[in-house]
Design a protein around this motif. Structure first.
Motif, PDB file in Angstrom:
ATOM      1  N   ARG A 252      93.781  20.376  18.017  1.00 44.94           N
ATOM      2  CA  ARG A 252      92.979  19.250  18.513  1.00 44.94           C
ATOM      3  C   ARG A 252      91.704  19.054  17.700  1.00 44.94           C
ATOM      4  NH1 ARG A 252      90.873  15.520  18.950  1.00 44.94           N
ATOM      5  NH2 ARG A 252      90.379  14.164  20.721  1.00 44.94           N
ATOM      6  N   LEU A 253      91.087  20.154  17.245  1.00 47.65           N
ATOM      7  CA  LEU A 253      89.842  20.075  16.480  1.00 47.65           C
ATOM      8  C   LEU A 253      90.100  20.295  14.995  1.00 47.65           C
ATOM      9  CD1 LEU A 253      87.545  22.109  18.901  1.00 47.65           C
ATOM     10  CD2 LEU A 253      88.056  19.667  18.932  1.00 47.65           C
ATOM     11  N   ASN A 254      91.246  19.846  14.549  1.00 53.00           N
ATOM     12  CA  ASN A 254      91.648  20.051  13.161  1.00 53.00           C
ATOM     13  C   ASN A 254      90.676  19.412  12.172  1.00 53.00           C
ATOM     14  OD1 ASN A 254      93.392  18.737  10.715  1.00 53.00           O
ATOM     15  ND2 ASN A 254      94.102  20.803  11.216  1.00 53.00           N
ATOM     16  N   HIS A 255      90.054  18.305  12.561  1.00 56.08           N
ATOM     17  CA  HIS A 255      89.152  17.597  11.646  1.00 56.08           C
ATOM     18  C   HIS A 255      87.858  18.369  11.389  1.00 56.08           C
ATOM     19  CE1 HIS A 255      88.072  16.500  15.737  1.00 56.08           C
ATOM     20  NE2 HIS A 255      86.880  16.117  15.312  1.00 56.08           N
ATOM     21  N   PHE A 256      87.578  19.398  12.199  1.00 52.40           N
ATOM     22  CA  PHE A 256      86.393  20.229  11.976  1.00 52.40           C
ATOM     23  C   PHE A 256      86.640  21.343  10.956  1.00 52.40           C
ATOM     24  CE2 PHE A 256      84.890  19.100  16.454  1.00 52.40           C
ATOM     25  CZ  PHE A 256      84.022  18.132  15.980  1.00 52.40           C
ATOM     26  N   ASN A 257      87.926  21.655  10.734  1.00 50.81           N
ATOM     27  CA  ASN A 257      88.257  22.757   9.829  1.00 50.81           C
ATOM     28  C   ASN A 257      87.557  24.056  10.270  1.00 50.81           C
ATOM     29  OD1 ASN A 257      89.504  24.022   7.682  1.00 50.81           O
ATOM     30  ND2 ASN A 257      87.926  23.453   6.206  1.00 50.81           N
ATOM     31  N   LEU A 258      87.845  24.469  11.507  1.00 46.47           N
ATOM     32  CA  LEU A 258      87.214  25.660  12.090  1.00 46.47           C
ATOM     33  C   LEU A 258      87.429  26.890  11.218  1.00 46.47           C
ATOM     34  CD1 LEU A 258      88.137  25.195  15.850  1.00 46.47           C
ATOM     35  CD2 LEU A 258      85.837  25.261  14.927  1.00 46.47           C
ATOM     36  N   GLN A 259      86.366  27.711  11.101  1.00 50.91           N
ATOM     37  CA  GLN A 259      86.429  28.922  10.290  1.00 50.91           C
ATOM     38  C   GLN A 259      86.764  30.162  11.129  1.00 50.91           C
ATOM     39  OE1 GLN A 259      86.104  28.653   6.887  1.00 50.91           O
ATOM     40  NE2 GLN A 259      86.035  26.459   7.374  1.00 50.91           N
ATOM     41  N   LYS A 260      86.181  30.232  12.337  1.00 48.61           N
ATOM     42  CA  LYS A 260      86.405  31.398  13.193  1.00 48.61           C
ATOM     43  C   LYS A 260      86.557  30.975  14.645  1.00 48.61           C
ATOM     44  CE  LYS A 260      83.886  34.891  10.468  1.00 48.61           C
ATOM     45  NZ  LYS A 260      82.783  35.892  10.494  1.00 48.61           N
ATOM     46  N   ILE A 261      87.405  31.692  15.367  1.00 52.07           N
ATOM     47  CA  ILE A 261      87.557  31.533  16.805  1.00 52.07           C
ATOM     48  C   ILE A 261      87.440  32.910  17.442  1.00 52.07           C
ATOM     49  CG2 ILE A 261      89.084  30.839  18.694  1.00 52.07           C
ATOM     50  CD1 ILE A 261      90.284  28.763  16.917  1.00 52.07           C
ATOM     51  N   ASN A 262      86.457  33.061  18.311  1.00 51.57           N
ATOM     52  CA  ASN A 262      86.169  34.367  18.934  1.00 51.57           C
ATOM     53  C   ASN A 262      85.969  35.464  17.896  1.00 51.57           C
ATOM     54  OD1 ASN A 262      86.258  33.189  21.421  1.00 51.57           O
ATOM     55  ND2 ASN A 262      87.803  34.544  22.271  1.00 51.57           N
ATOM     56  N   GLY A 263      85.307  35.096  16.804  1.00 56.23           N
ATOM     57  CA  GLY A 263      84.976  36.072  15.770  1.00 56.23           C
ATOM     58  C   GLY A 263      86.088  36.392  14.803  1.00 56.23           C
ATOM     59  N   VAL A 264      87.280  35.829  15.010  1.00 53.00           N
ATOM     60  CA  VAL A 264      88.429  36.090  14.137  1.00 53.00           C
ATOM     61  C   VAL A 264      88.590  34.919  13.167  1.00 53.00           C
ATOM     62  CG1 VAL A 264      90.907  36.558  14.025  1.00 53.00           C
ATOM     63  CG2 VAL A 264      89.547  37.431  15.938  1.00 53.00           C
ATOM     64  N   LYS A 265      88.713  35.223  11.901  1.00 54.58           N
ATOM     65  CA  LYS A 265      88.835  34.191  10.882  1.00 54.58           C
ATOM     66  C   LYS A 265      90.154  33.439  11.015  1.00 54.58           C
ATOM     67  CE  LYS A 265      88.329  33.448   5.898  1.00 54.58           C
ATOM     68  NZ  LYS A 265      88.112  34.084   4.585  1.00 54.58           N
ATOM     69  N   VAL A 266      90.078  32.130  10.874  1.00 52.58           N
ATOM     70  CA  VAL A 266      91.261  31.273  10.977  1.00 52.58           C
ATOM     71  C   VAL A 266      91.983  31.249   9.636  1.00 52.58           C
ATOM     72  CG1 VAL A 266      92.086  28.933  11.401  1.00 52.58           C
ATOM     73  CG2 VAL A 266      90.187  29.860  12.749  1.00 52.58           C
ATOM     74  N   THR A 267      93.283  31.467   9.666  1.00 53.19           N
ATOM     75  CA  THR A 267      94.089  31.466   8.445  1.00 53.19           C
ATOM     76  C   THR A 267      94.881  30.171   8.322  1.00 53.19           C
ATOM     77  OG1 THR A 267      95.994  32.514   9.514  1.00 53.19           O
ATOM     78  CG2 THR A 267      94.291  33.971   8.598  1.00 53.19           C
ATOM     79  N   GLU A 268      95.415  29.941   7.154  1.00 52.68           N
ATOM     80  CA  GLU A 268      96.234  28.754   6.928  1.00 52.68           C
ATOM     81  C   GLU A 268      97.495  28.790   7.772  1.00 52.68           C
ATOM     82  OE1 GLU A 268      96.858  25.044   5.513  1.00 52.68           O
ATOM     83  OE2 GLU A 268      95.112  26.312   5.132  1.00 52.68           O
ATOM     84  N   ASN A 269      98.028  29.981   7.986  1.00 58.13           N
ATOM     85  CA  ASN A 269      99.221  30.127   8.830  1.00 58.13           C
ATOM     86  C   ASN A 269      98.927  29.706  10.266  1.00 58.13           C
ATOM     87  OD1 ASN A 269     100.748  31.097   6.698  1.00 58.13           O
ATOM     88  ND2 ASN A 269     100.275  33.244   7.136  1.00 58.13           N
ATOM     89  N   ASP A 270      97.713  29.998  10.751  1.00 53.20           N
ATOM     90  CA  ASP A 270      97.339  29.585  12.104  1.00 53.20           C
ATOM     91  C   ASP A 270      97.327  28.066  12.219  1.00 53.20           C
ATOM     92  OD1 ASP A 270      97.001  32.228  12.873  1.00 53.20           O
ATOM     93  OD2 ASP A 270      94.873  32.255  12.314  1.00 53.20           O
ATOM     94  N   VAL A 271      96.819  27.393  11.206  1.00 50.95           N
ATOM     95  CA  VAL A 271      96.763  25.927  11.218  1.00 50.95           C
ATOM     96  C   VAL A 271      98.171  25.330  11.205  1.00 50.95           C
ATOM     97  CG1 VAL A 271      95.942  23.882   9.988  1.00 50.95           C
ATOM     98  CG2 VAL A 271      94.522  25.950  10.061  1.00 50.95           C
ATOM     99  N   VAL A 272      99.039  25.910  10.377  1.00 48.92           N
ATOM    100  CA  VAL A 272     100.422  25.425  10.302  1.00 48.92           C
ATOM    101  C   VAL A 272     101.135  25.629  11.634  1.00 48.92           C
ATOM    102  CG1 VAL A 272     102.657  25.792   9.195  1.00 48.92           C
ATOM    103  CG2 VAL A 272     100.564  25.808   7.815  1.00 48.92           C
ATOM    104  N   MET A 273     100.957  26.797  12.242  1.00 52.40           N
ATOM    105  CA  MET A 273     101.586  27.083  13.529  1.00 52.40           C
ATOM    106  C   MET A 273     101.079  26.133  14.609  1.00 52.40           C
ATOM    107  SD  MET A 273     103.700  28.788  15.340  1.00 52.40           S
ATOM    108  CE  MET A 273     104.170  30.115  14.215  1.00 52.40           C
ATOM    109  N   ALA A 274      99.781  25.831  14.612  1.00 53.44           N
ATOM    110  CA  ALA A 274      99.220  24.903  15.589  1.00 53.44           C
ATOM    111  C   ALA A 274      99.839  23.519  15.455  1.00 53.44           C
ATOM    112  CB  ALA A 274      97.699  24.830  15.408  1.00 53.44           C
ATOM    113  N   GLU A 275     100.038  23.089  14.211  1.00 54.08           N
ATOM    114  CA  GLU A 275     100.655  21.787  13.962  1.00 54.08           C
ATOM    115  C   GLU A 275     102.097  21.759  14.469  1.00 54.08           C
ATOM    116  OE1 GLU A 275     100.597  17.903  12.855  1.00 54.08           O
ATOM    117  OE2 GLU A 275      98.915  19.299  12.637  1.00 54.08           O
ATOM    118  N   ARG A 276     102.816  22.834  14.270  1.00 58.43           N
ATOM    119  CA  ARG A 276     104.207  22.903  14.737  1.00 58.43           C
ATOM    120  C   ARG A 276     104.292  22.889  16.255  1.00 58.43           C
ATOM    121  NH1 ARG A 276     106.778  27.654  10.817  1.00 58.43           N
ATOM    122  NH2 ARG A 276     106.766  26.432   8.858  1.00 58.43           N
ATOM    123  N   LEU A 277     103.358  23.571  16.909  1.00 60.40           N
ATOM    124  CA  LEU A 277     103.415  23.700  18.370  1.00 60.40           C
ATOM    125  C   LEU A 277     103.014  22.423  19.091  1.00 60.40           C
ATOM    126  CD1 LEU A 277     101.896  27.284  18.791  1.00 60.40           C
ATOM    127  CD2 LEU A 277     104.260  26.616  19.231  1.00 60.40           C
TER     128      LEU A 277
END
Length: 421
Positions: A252-277
């Protein structure tokens, strides 16, 4: 005259000798023994007395400042405890009201697997106790606003009013993190616009005890200007118990290009998985939304883009990815994601009330139109019934009036003369 002998000659113990070697030893003795003339077989000068006086004043100021800081720290602790108690009481009241609404027919409810009967007397007494407790706590501070380094901490709903204050440019510019505690998320949503205007460099939001219970609530954060980090504490935020909550945030907040969520760094795989889901969810939502509702979500430039897509000009291969990349590059939301918005309960109730008022107005207006049309139709029917007889009488009166030609001519001349006069 007072003379203080060397401490070393009085006692040879190691502890006594070390006392004379302390830096504060001479200053303390001179400050408390104003009549002393010699110390350790040395004459005391005025400069030494002045230095001792200055050192004593500095020590007093240090103790006073330390005491002040201790008092402020204790006051802060008590205030936060009070805010936490008020929050707990408020949540208990909400849970009680929900329970009473659910069991208003006095049917048994299940508590930990066992049946329990709700007595109205007990419910009223508990509600009274909770209300009394809130009134008793209201005499203390009900909110707290604190700036710690580059973090703005807001405790309690009343702290949101600080966004209406005039903050200095320097203070507002250093704020990078904004922390919300013991505040309803729906109340936070209403001030997000003020937040991004007051603190343009804020890129990290923290939520603790804010009643985040649904994934769609994260959609409200899309109105922020920038967002690089998001921290949602499990305490008071049941939404983190959902396995896919992080993926929804990334989608939902893809346009922000989030770097961390709860202190954990966001990876490219996380973004791809979010798009699929959740990509299909956004597509279905945008497909089912009426055209006028879709246009109301966008600004003028976005409306032109949407019309462009609707007309089929953007249905070429690769248009979807180009649109997504353009939106990320311009810092805007994609068309499909913008459909997944969130409205607070109060705003939803206002909309329902507005719809109800419009419905009432339309119903009254139509009823008046129908009544007016019925009256006109009734008059028309009455006229149709009376018209034959009225026509005969009109013809008869006209014939009688012109039967005598000379008299009729005189009458017409008389009428003309009367009109001229």
């Amino acid at each position: 005259m007072w003379i203080l002998c060397p401490v070393s000659s009085v006692s040879s113990s190691a502890s006594t000798i070390s006392l004379a070697q302390e830096t504060w030893y001479k200053h303390t003795v001179l400050h408390h023994m104003m009549q002393l003339r010699q110390l350790d077989m040395k004459r005391i000068t005025e400069e030494e007395r002045r230095m001792a006086s200055v050192a004593a004043r500095k020590e007093e100021e240090r103790k006073r400042e330390s005491h002040k800081q201790a008092l402020l720290k204790e006051k802060k602790r008590l205030t936060i405890c009070n805010i936490a108690r008020q929050w707990e009481i408020q949540q208990n009241q909400i849970a009680l009201v929900a329970s009473l609404n659910q069991d208003k027919d006095n049917e048994p409810c299940q508590i930990n697997g066992s049946a329990a009967y709700v007595f109205p007397e007990e419910s009223r007494s508990l509600d009274t106790i909770l209300s009394s407790a809130v009134q008793g706590l209201s005499v203390l501070e009900s909110h707290l606003v604190e700036v710690e380094g580059d973090t703005l901490c807001l405790y309690g709903a009343g702290a949101l009013e600080c966004l209406d204050r005039n903050w200095s440019i320097q203070t507002a510019g250093i704020i990078v993190t904004v922390s919300f505690m013991f505040i309803e998320f729906d109340e936070i949503v209403q001030v997000l616009t003020k937040l991004k205007m007051k603190f343009p460099n804020s890129v990290h939001l923290k939520f603790k005890e804010t009643n985040l219970v649904a994934l769609r609530q994260f959609s409200a954060l899309a109105q922020m200007h920038r967002l690089e980090q998001l921290t949602v504490d499990p305490e008071g935020n049941p939404v983190v118990n959902f396995t896919l909550w992080k993926y929804y945030v990334l989608f939902r907040l893809n346009h922000f290009n989030l770097q961390k969520i709860n202190g954990v760094k966001v990876t490219e795989n996380d973004v791809v998985m979010a798009e699929r889901l959740f990509g299909v969810l956004a597509y279905v939502a945008s497909s089912e939304l009426p055209h006028y509702r879709m246009l109301s979500l966008f600004g003028e430039s976005r409306r032109k883009q949407f019309h462009y897509l609707q007309e089929g000009k953007g249905k070429k291969s690769g248009t979807g990815s180009e649109e997504s990349s353009d939106n990320r590059r311009n810092g805007g939301e994609s068309t499909n994601r913008a459909v997944l918005n969130y409205t607070t309960k109060d705003f939803h109730m206002e909309k329902l009330e507005e719809i109800k008022e419009r419905k009432t107005f339309c119903q009254t207006y139509v009823e008046n139109l129908v009544k007016e049309a019925a009256d006109i139709n009734m008059k028309n029917e009455s006229l149709q019934k009376l018209w034959p007889q009225m026509f005969i009488e009109l013809v008869r009166d006209a014939v009688i009036e012109i039967r005598n030609k000379n008299s009729y001519m005189k009458l017409c001349l008389q009428r003309i003369t009367d009109q001229k006069q």
